[in-house]
Design a protein around this motif. Structure first.
Motif, PDB file in Angstrom:
ATOM      1  N   TRP A   1       2.259   4.205 -11.734  1.00 16.52           N
ATOM      2  CA  TRP A   1       1.097   3.322 -11.658  1.00 16.52           C
ATOM      3  C   TRP A   1       0.094   3.658 -12.768  1.00 16.52           C
ATOM      4  O   TRP A   1      -0.439   2.772 -13.417  1.00 16.52           O
TER       5      TRP A   1
ATOM      6  N   LYS B   1       1.695   6.061  -7.461  1.00 11.75           N
ATOM      7  CA  LYS B   1       0.645   6.944  -7.980  1.00 11.75           C
ATOM      8  C   LYS B   1       1.110   8.392  -7.996  1.00 11.75           C
ATOM      9  O   LYS B   1       0.772   9.148  -8.898  1.00 11.75           O
ATOM     10  N   LEU B   2       1.899   8.795  -6.992  1.00 14.44           N
ATOM     11  CA  LEU B   2       2.419  10.161  -6.956  1.00 14.44           C
ATOM     12  C   LEU B   2       3.393  10.422  -8.105  1.00 14.44           C
ATOM     13  O   LEU B   2       3.379  11.501  -8.695  1.00 14.44           O
TER      14      LEU B   2
ATOM     15  N   LYS C   1       0.959   4.064  -3.208  1.00 13.85           N
ATOM     16  CA  LYS C   1       0.732   5.519  -3.106  1.00 13.85           C
ATOM     17  C   LYS C   1       1.886   6.295  -3.732  1.00 13.85           C
ATOM     18  O   LYS C   1       1.669   7.290  -4.424  1.00 13.85           O
TER      19      LYS C   1
ATOM     20  N   GLU D   1       0.814  -1.229   0.000  1.00 12.18           N
ATOM     21  CA  GLU D   1       0.000   0.000   0.000  1.00 12.18           C
ATOM     22  C   GLU D   1       0.844   1.275   0.000  1.00 12.18           C
ATOM     23  O   GLU D   1       0.567   2.189  -0.781  1.00 12.18           O
ATOM     24  N   PRO D   2       1.877   1.396   0.854  1.00 13.70           N
ATOM     25  CA  PRO D   2       2.686   2.628   0.809  1.00 13.70           C
ATOM     26  C   PRO D   2       3.385   2.824  -0.541  1.00 13.70           C
ATOM     27  O   PRO D   2       3.469   3.942  -1.045  1.00 13.70           O
TER      28      PRO D   2
END
Length: 150
Positions: free
Chosen positions: A80, A75-76, A72, A68-69
């Motif tokens: 992704w 995505k930043l 993220k 999960e980290p």
């Protein structure tokens, strides 16, 4: 073998620094990694995130699952969205390059020298006594003896 893209913690107490690594899902958090593909320093302003996009795309393509980290972070950075074929996000903030310490020291030294030259007078100011004013008489100074001596 199940492969994960996860964070490997480095750094001191209260100063975490992470590497984004490819590792077997059964390994410890800070255990042996197959490959390092990036880094993440959350304490810097703005946070420092660097990811090797080509290697991230390769490992996502062969089935590595991000935690999960890491998801993220991907995505930043937009990796992704690139993998999924979606629109890219806004670019990340980048820290300004640090000033050259030597140049800053030289500038401060020159400024200090110019201020010193501007404030110190070139000729010493002498006190002038007018002829019609009486000169102050010097009073004799009595020597004081320290206590305990007679």
């Amino acid at each position: 073998m199940a492969v994960k893209i996860k964070l490997k913690r480095l750094g001191m107490i209260r100063n975490p620094q992470y590497r984004i690594v490819i590792a077997d899902s059964r390994t410890k958090r800070d255990g042996r990694a197959i490959e390092e593909i990036g880094l993440y320093h959350p304490k810097e302003t703005p946070s420092r995130i660097e990811v090797d996009s080509e290697r991230a795309a390769y490992w996502l393509g062969v089935g590595a699952q991000p935690t999960e980290p890491v998801l993220k972070l991907l995505k930043l950075t937009g990796d992704w969205q690139k993998f999924k074929g979606e629109a890219a996000p806004a670019p990340l903030k980048v820290a300004e390059p640090k000033a050259d310490r030597h140049a800053a020291y030289e500038a401060a030294a020159k400024e200090t020298l110019s201020l010193d030259n501007a404030t110190t007078p070139r000729k010493s100011a002498k006190k002038t006594v007018k002829a019609d004013e009486p000169a102050a008489e010097a009073e004799p100074v009595a020597e004081e003896k320290p206590e305990g001596e007679a």
